[in-house]
Design a protein around this motif. Structure first.
Motif, PDB file in Angstrom:
ATOM      1  N   SER A   5       0.831  -1.207   0.000  1.00 39.49           N
ATOM      2  CA  SER A   5       0.000   0.000   0.000  1.00 39.49           C
ATOM      3  C   SER A   5       0.863   1.253   0.000  1.00 39.49           C
ATOM      4  O   SER A   5       0.579   2.217  -0.724  1.00 39.49           O
ATOM      5  CB  SER A   5      -0.930   0.009   1.213  1.00 39.49           C
ATOM      6  N   ALA A   6       1.935   1.247   0.794  1.00 41.79           N
ATOM      7  CA  ALA A   6       2.848   2.396   0.828  1.00 41.79           C
ATOM      8  C   ALA A   6       3.494   2.615  -0.533  1.00 41.79           C
ATOM      9  O   ALA A   6       3.634   3.752  -1.002  1.00 41.79           O
ATOM     10  CB  ALA A   6       3.907   2.193   1.907  1.00 41.79           C
ATOM     11  N   ARG A   7       3.876   1.532  -1.195  1.00 43.88           N
ATOM     12  CA  ARG A   7       4.464   1.627  -2.537  1.00 43.88           C
ATOM     13  C   ARG A   7       3.478   2.260  -3.514  1.00 43.88           C
ATOM     14  O   ARG A   7       3.826   3.156  -4.289  1.00 43.88           O
ATOM     15  CB  ARG A   7       4.869   0.229  -3.020  1.00 43.88           C
ATOM     16  N   LEU A   8       2.228   1.819  -3.455  1.00 39.27           N
ATOM     17  CA  LEU A   8       1.205   2.367  -4.352  1.00 39.27           C
ATOM     18  C   LEU A   8       0.904   3.824  -4.031  1.00 39.27           C
ATOM     19  O   LEU A   8       0.669   4.630  -4.939  1.00 39.27           O
ATOM     20  CB  LEU A   8      -0.064   1.507  -4.282  1.00 39.27           C
ATOM     21  N   PHE A   9       0.912   4.170  -2.749  1.00 40.50           N
ATOM     22  CA  PHE A   9       0.740   5.570  -2.352  1.00 40.50           C
ATOM     23  C   PHE A   9       1.866   6.418  -2.952  1.00 40.50           C
ATOM     24  O   PHE A   9       1.612   7.490  -3.513  1.00 40.50           O
ATOM     25  CB  PHE A   9       0.770   5.721  -0.821  1.00 40.50           C
ATOM     26  N   ARG A  10       3.126   5.954  -2.815  1.00 41.10           N
ATOM     27  CA  ARG A  10       4.266   6.716  -3.347  1.00 41.10           C
ATOM     28  C   ARG A  10       4.138   6.904  -4.850  1.00 41.10           C
ATOM     29  O   ARG A  10       4.360   7.998  -5.375  1.00 41.10           O
ATOM     30  CB  ARG A  10       5.590   6.008  -3.028  1.00 41.10           C
ATOM     31  N   ARG A  11       3.770   5.824  -5.545  1.00 44.67           N
ATOM     32  CA  ARG A  11       3.644   5.908  -6.998  1.00 44.67           C
ATOM     33  C   ARG A  11       2.555   6.923  -7.382  1.00 44.67           C
ATOM     34  O   ARG A  11       2.759   7.760  -8.269  1.00 44.67           O
ATOM     35  CB  ARG A  11       3.324   4.544  -7.596  1.00 44.67           C
ATOM     36  N   ALA A  12       1.405   6.841  -6.740  1.00 47.42           N
ATOM     37  CA  ALA A  12       0.315   7.768  -7.054  1.00 47.42           C
ATOM     38  C   ALA A  12       0.693   9.202  -6.692  1.00 47.42           C
ATOM     39  O   ALA A  12       0.405  10.139  -7.445  1.00 47.42           O
ATOM     40  CB  ALA A  12      -0.951   7.345  -6.309  1.00 47.42           C
ATOM     41  N   PHE A  13       1.365   9.361  -5.563  1.00 42.62           N
ATOM     42  CA  PHE A  13       1.799  10.703  -5.147  1.00 42.62           C
ATOM     43  C   PHE A  13       2.765  11.283  -6.177  1.00 42.62           C
ATOM     44  O   PHE A  13       2.609  12.424  -6.621  1.00 42.62           O
ATOM     45  CB  PHE A  13       2.463  10.640  -3.770  1.00 42.62           C
ATOM     46  N   ILE A  57       8.483  17.842  -6.777  1.00 43.50           N
ATOM     47  CA  ILE A  57       8.645  17.271  -5.436  1.00 43.50           C
ATOM     48  C   ILE A  57       8.287  15.791  -5.481  1.00 43.50           C
ATOM     49  O   ILE A  57       7.216  15.419  -5.943  1.00 43.50           O
ATOM     50  CB  ILE A  57       7.739  17.995  -4.411  1.00 43.50           C
ATOM     51  N   THR A  58       9.214  14.964  -5.002  1.00 46.16           N
ATOM     52  CA  THR A  58       8.960  13.525  -4.938  1.00 46.16           C
ATOM     53  C   THR A  58       8.348  13.175  -3.577  1.00 46.16           C
ATOM     54  O   THR A  58       8.369  13.983  -2.650  1.00 46.16           O
ATOM     55  CB  THR A  58      10.261  12.730  -5.107  1.00 46.16           C
ATOM     56  N   ALA A  59       7.866  11.953  -3.468  1.00 45.27           N
ATOM     57  CA  ALA A  59       7.292  11.492  -2.202  1.00 45.27           C
ATOM     58  C   ALA A  59       8.334  11.538  -1.087  1.00 45.27           C
ATOM     59  O   ALA A  59       8.023  11.925   0.043  1.00 45.27           O
ATOM     60  CB  ALA A  59       6.725  10.080  -2.357  1.00 45.27           C
ATOM     61  N   LEU A  60       9.578  11.189  -1.391  1.00 48.10           N
ATOM     62  CA  LEU A  60      10.619  11.220  -0.368  1.00 48.10           C
ATOM     63  C   LEU A  60      10.941  12.652   0.052  1.00 48.10           C
ATOM     64  O   LEU A  60      11.119  12.935   1.243  1.00 48.10           O
ATOM     65  CB  LEU A  60      11.885  10.508  -0.862  1.00 48.10           C
ATOM     66  N   THR A  90       1.178  23.817   1.900  1.00 47.23           N
ATOM     67  CA  THR A  90      -0.269  24.036   1.885  1.00 47.23           C
ATOM     68  C   THR A  90      -0.870  23.524   0.575  1.00 47.23           C
ATOM     69  O   THR A  90      -1.886  22.830   0.580  1.00 47.23           O
ATOM     70  CB  THR A  90      -0.596  25.527   2.077  1.00 47.23           C
ATOM     71  N   ALA A  91      -0.229  23.834  -0.528  1.00 42.51           N
ATOM     72  CA  ALA A  91      -0.734  23.385  -1.832  1.00 42.51           C
ATOM     73  C   ALA A  91      -0.670  21.865  -1.949  1.00 42.51           C
ATOM     74  O   ALA A  91      -1.589  21.237  -2.474  1.00 42.51           O
ATOM     75  CB  ALA A  91       0.071  24.041  -2.957  1.00 42.51           C
ATOM     76  N   MET A  92       0.397  21.273  -1.453  1.00 43.50           N
ATOM     77  CA  MET A  92       0.563  19.831  -1.547  1.00 43.50           C
ATOM     78  C   MET A  92      -0.409  19.099  -0.618  1.00 43.50           C
ATOM     79  O   MET A  92      -0.746  17.948  -0.865  1.00 43.50           O
ATOM     80  CB  MET A  92       1.996  19.425  -1.213  1.00 43.50           C
ATOM     81  N   ARG A  93      -0.847  19.754   0.428  1.00 39.82           N
ATOM     82  CA  ARG A  93      -1.797  19.125   1.356  1.00 39.82           C
ATOM     83  C   ARG A  93      -3.075  18.753   0.610  1.00 39.82           C
ATOM     84  O   ARG A  93      -3.662  17.703   0.851  1.00 39.82           O
ATOM     85  CB  ARG A  93      -2.092  20.062   2.528  1.00 39.82           C
ATOM     86  N   ALA A  94      -3.513  19.593  -0.318  1.00 41.35           N
ATOM     87  CA  ALA A  94      -4.707  19.278  -1.102  1.00 41.35           C
ATOM     88  C   ALA A  94      -4.487  17.993  -1.913  1.00 41.35           C
ATOM     89  O   ALA A  94      -5.389  17.160  -2.026  1.00 41.35           O
ATOM     90  CB  ALA A  94      -5.059  20.439  -2.025  1.00 41.35           C
ATOM     91  N   THR A  95      -3.286  17.827  -2.440  1.00 44.19           N
ATOM     92  CA  THR A  95      -2.958  16.618  -3.200  1.00 44.19           C
ATOM     93  C   THR A  95      -3.004  15.395  -2.298  1.00 44.19           C
ATOM     94  O   THR A  95      -3.581  14.360  -2.663  1.00 44.19           O
ATOM     95  CB  THR A  95      -1.559  16.755  -3.843  1.00 44.19           C
ATOM     96  N   THR A  96      -2.409  15.494  -1.121  1.00 41.09           N
ATOM     97  CA  THR A  96      -2.387  14.334  -0.214  1.00 41.09           C
ATOM     98  C   THR A  96      -3.782  14.029   0.311  1.00 41.09           C
ATOM     99  O   THR A  96      -4.135  12.867   0.472  1.00 41.09           O
ATOM    100  CB  THR A  96      -1.398  14.524   0.948  1.00 41.09           C
TER     101      THR A  96
END
Length: 148
Positions: A12-20, A29-32, A100-106
């Motif tokens: 699930s974490a892998r899929l979250f990173r890929r989608a992010f 900006i990458t997930a890391l 703040t902008a990235m929070r909407a994405t997450t």
């Protein structure tokens, strides 16, 4: 259930990173890097070594990441008054707008991932995963104490 909890969480974490990463490709900006910025927000003034341990990367990898984020105006290095060889890390003023902008994405990604779950189920899922994390963190701390 044939899959273990560890496998399910990791996958699930892998899929979250890929989608992010797919959703934030245009931001650069990458997930890391996002994870680094979130940890830095929680621990402003931290040294690079402890931050590398928190996000589980090698110190040289973190140093390169900090270089890129510093060039982007998102992170600042400040001299450590107690050790002139060390740097303390802080979010730069420009980081707040990005966070703040990235929070909407997450938030959108979390909503997609938990689609079909009730609010109570989402709360329960978060609480259970938090308990698993706490269990593993406690064991990790015990292993570190035993090794010392």
């Amino acid at each position: 259930m044939s899959d273990t909890i560890g496998f399910l969480l990791n996958d699930s974490a892998r899929l979250f990173r890929r989608a992010f990463n797919a959703r934030t490709r245009d931001s650069g900006i990458t997930a890391l890097q996002w994870r680094l910025l979130i940890y830095l927000r929680r621990h402003e003034g931290i040294r690079q070594g402890p931050l590398a341990e928190l996000i589980e990367v090698e110190p040289i990898t973190l140093s390169r990441m900090i270089d890129r984020l510093e060039e982007a105006g998102l992170v600042e290095r400040r001299a450590d008054p107690s050790d002139r060889r060390a740097w303390l890390l802080y979010l730069a003023p420009g980081a707040d707008e990005l966070l703040t902008a990235m929070r909407a994405t997450t938030d959108a990604l979390n909503a997609e991932a938990t689609e079909g779950l009730t609010a109570a189920e989402r709360d329960q899922l978060a609480a259970l995963v938090e308990r698993v994390r706490a269990n593993l963190s406690r064991r990790e701390c015990l292993k570190e104490e035993e090794a010392a």
